[in-house]
Write an enzyme that holds these catalytic residues in place. Structure first.
Site, PDB file in Angstrom:
ATOM      1  NE  ARG A  78      -6.612  14.226   2.169  1.00 49.62           N
ATOM      2  CZ  ARG A  78      -6.578  13.018   2.795  1.00 49.62           C
ATOM      3  NH1 ARG A  78      -6.398  12.524   4.061  1.00 49.62           N
ATOM      4  NH2 ARG A  78      -7.136  12.071   1.609  1.00 49.62           N
ATOM      5  CG  ASN A 153      -8.706   8.756   2.633  1.00 52.62           C
ATOM      6  OD1 ASN A 153      -7.699   9.496   2.431  1.00 52.62           O
ATOM      7  ND2 ASN A 153      -9.009   7.668   3.099  1.00 52.62           N
ATOM      8  CD  GLU A 154      -5.600   5.666   2.786  1.00 48.87           C
ATOM      9  OE1 GLU A 154      -6.152   4.796   3.097  1.00 48.87           O
ATOM     10  OE2 GLU A 154      -4.787   6.205   3.457  1.00 48.87           O
ATOM     11  CG  HIS A 220      -2.261   8.619   1.679  1.00 48.31           C
ATOM     12  ND1 HIS A 220      -3.495   8.575   2.091  1.00 48.31           N
ATOM     13  CD2 HIS A 220      -2.440   9.771   1.088  1.00 48.31           C
ATOM     14  CE1 HIS A 220      -4.612   9.562   1.774  1.00 48.31           C
ATOM     15  NE2 HIS A 220      -3.889  10.226   1.257  1.00 48.31           N
ATOM     16  CE1 TYR A 222      -0.487   6.787   8.042  1.00 44.28           C
ATOM     17  CE2 TYR A 222      -1.275   6.406   5.912  1.00 44.28           C
ATOM     18  CZ  TYR A 222      -1.241   7.291   7.309  1.00 44.28           C
ATOM     19  OH  TYR A 222      -2.115   8.497   7.490  1.00 44.28           O
ATOM     20  CD  GLU A 249      -4.394   9.612   5.150  1.00 41.64           C
ATOM     21  OE1 GLU A 249      -3.909   8.588   5.587  1.00 41.64           O
ATOM     22  OE2 GLU A 249      -5.699   9.953   4.752  1.00 41.64           O
ATOM     23  CD1 TRP A 278      -4.133   9.521  10.818  1.00 46.05           C
ATOM     24  CD2 TRP A 278      -5.418  10.755   9.188  1.00 46.05           C
ATOM     25  NE1 TRP A 278      -5.564   9.216  10.898  1.00 46.05           N
ATOM     26  CE2 TRP A 278      -6.392   9.801   9.769  1.00 46.05           C
ATOM     27  CE3 TRP A 278      -5.760  11.133   8.154  1.00 46.05           C
ATOM     28  CZ2 TRP A 278      -7.581   9.820   9.698  1.00 46.05           C
ATOM     29  CZ3 TRP A 278      -7.248  11.086   7.838  1.00 46.05           C
ATOM     30  CH2 TRP A 278      -8.153  10.442   8.542  1.00 46.05           C
TER      31      TRP A 278
END
Length: 459
Positions: A78, A153-154, A220, A222, A249, A278
């Site tokens: 990516r 992205n995001e 994503h 986290y 991610e 990531w």
């Protein structure tokens, strides 16, 4: 009362429209596309992403990263691009695609400028990101077999995350109106983590907005996803509803409050979900770097976990069949070795040669050609300790046909003529009794690529 009836009437009309949209036949997709919950190639073969995020727009000179990412087993990269609103603009898209194709990687291209829109005042809108893709259309049309367009992205921060649905729907429709037939990827709001569940609760609306039914949702993961239950609960909703999803991610559990990367890897593998970690290097927070200073021979703890872990890239990635010349879906389970672009003059042996197992302190090594193409090949070697623990190892072999090592990982390899010696690096020399480790390399060959006998010596 009148107001309530009006709202109810609008809701019923909206629901009816949604059903009609869902019933409309999708246009025929080209290249990579969605089939059910899976990403499939044009020939119908399922493709599961196993990849790495590469921060290209900030490190444009690090073009060797594409080969290094591939050498460690990834099938996807990516690539971070800039639209010009904050970074870039990235005008080297043809070269990026070429690097992906040269290294037999599927290329997910993303505009990073949209990150945190609504909370970060400098961020671009999704509509501005689409304008960038339109500016690059000539470089993208015809690459549908190799390229996935991650629109932005995001794209929404934590302020007014509910705007995500309308913005994403409009972006998808604008991409299709402008003739893009690529597989589209859309990230969730809340800086990609969707902790307010806007993407989860509006997924069907967004998927229905695509006239080609060719959009995959991306979460994503986290620190919001720091427990196994939070991960599995979120993924279960998408599986239950039959929505296509990738983990676009994620990081790793550096502390107990961080994302549970081991659960992500295990669940993605069990569910057939793609994942893209990531990131390769260059983070302001170096805990998220997979390598030290973009050096593939210096994997960090995170790099070791995602590349060499039980459910990691090396163990689970399969190369896209577009690079092998396959034209029809497999009728049986695909082989673990990936077929070459051009058939080799010799085939890898069914049973690789091994050294004689030692009875006590010592080691064995097994050499396997895992991939081969015209003029090039990839080999993996497994080192196994004998009946006692060892503190280091060296594997030697002699090429019979002029082969040469060009790049290696998880070992230090030196050559003298046709003789080759591979020695352990700092993190994989000590093995318990019966324990094993692996290393590999890329090499060149011409004419014949026979498998050499190998010898392992322990220290």
């Amino acid at each position: 009362m009148k107001r309530r009836l009006t709202v109810l009437g609008v809701a019923l009309l909206a629901a009816a429209a949604s059903i009609l949209i869902a019933m409309q036949p999708a246009e025929a997709a080209v290249g990579l596309h969605i089939s059910g919950t899976n990403i499939v190639e044009a020939n119908g073969r399922t493709f599961t992403m196993r990849g790495v995020n590469h921060p290209h727009v900030w490190f444009t000179s690090q073009t060797s990263s594409f080969a290094n990412i591939k050498a460690l087993g990834a099938n996807t990269v990516r690539v971070v691009l800039g639209s010009g609103k904050r970074w870039g603009p990235s005008t080297d898209v043809p070269n990026v695609i070429s690097l992906c194709k040269q290294n037999r990687l599927i290329c997910v291209l993303e505009v990073h400028d949209t990150t945190g829109y609504g909370e970060d005042g400098a961020a671009a809108t999704l509509d501005e990101a689409v304008n960038y893709w339109i500016s690059q259309k000539n470089n993208l049309v015809g690459q549908e077999n190799y390229v996935v367009i991650n629109i932005g992205n995001e794209p929404i921060g934590n302020n007014n995350a509910s705007q995500w649905t309308a913005a994403t729907t409009a972006a998808i429709q604008k991409m299709r109106t402008n003739g893009f037939q690529h597989l589209l990827m859309v990230d969730g709001p809340n800086w990609g983590q969707d902790w307010q569940y806007v993407m989860r609760d509006n997924a069907q609306t967004v998927l229905n907005a695509d006239s080609q039914r060719n959009t995959v949702l991306s979460i994503h993961m986290y620190d919001v996803f720091n427990t196994a239950s939070s991960i599995t609960s979120y993924l279960n909703t998408f599986r239950t509803n039959g929505w296509p999803l990738v983990i676009g991610e994620f990081g790793w559990r550096a502390t107990s409050s961080n994302v549970d990367d081991q659960t992500i890897l295990a669940e993605a593998n069990a569910r057939g979900l793609g994942y893209i970690g990531w990131s390769w290097a260059g983070n302001n927070d170096p805990i998220l770097d997979m390598t030290n200073n973009f050096n593939a021979s210096q994997l960090t703890t995170w790099g070791q976990r995602i590349f060499n872990g039980t459910n990691g890239i090396k163990a689970t990635a399969k190369e896209a069949s577009i690079y092998s010349g396959a034209t029809t879906p497999p009728t049986t389970t695909p082989p673990t070795t990936r077929p070459p672009t051009t058939p080799p003059t010799t085939n890898p042996p069914t049973t690789p040669p091994t050294t004689t197992p030692p009875g006590g302190r010592g080691c064995t090594a097994t050499y396997t050609i895992t991939n081969q193409w015209q003029d090039g090949f990839q080999a993996d070697l497994k080192v196994t300790a004998g009946g006692a623990a060892i503190n280091g190892w060296a594997v030697t072999w002699t090429f019979a046909n002029g082969q040469q090592v060009s790049q290696s990982w998880n070992a230090t390899i030196t050559s003298s003529g046709s003789s080759v010696t591979a020695r352990n690096v700092s993190y994989n020399g000590s093995l318990g009794a019966g324990g094993s480790t692996t290393f590999g390399f890329l090499g060149s060959w011409s004419g014949t690529n026979s498998t050499p006998s190998v010898t392992c010596t322990a220290s």
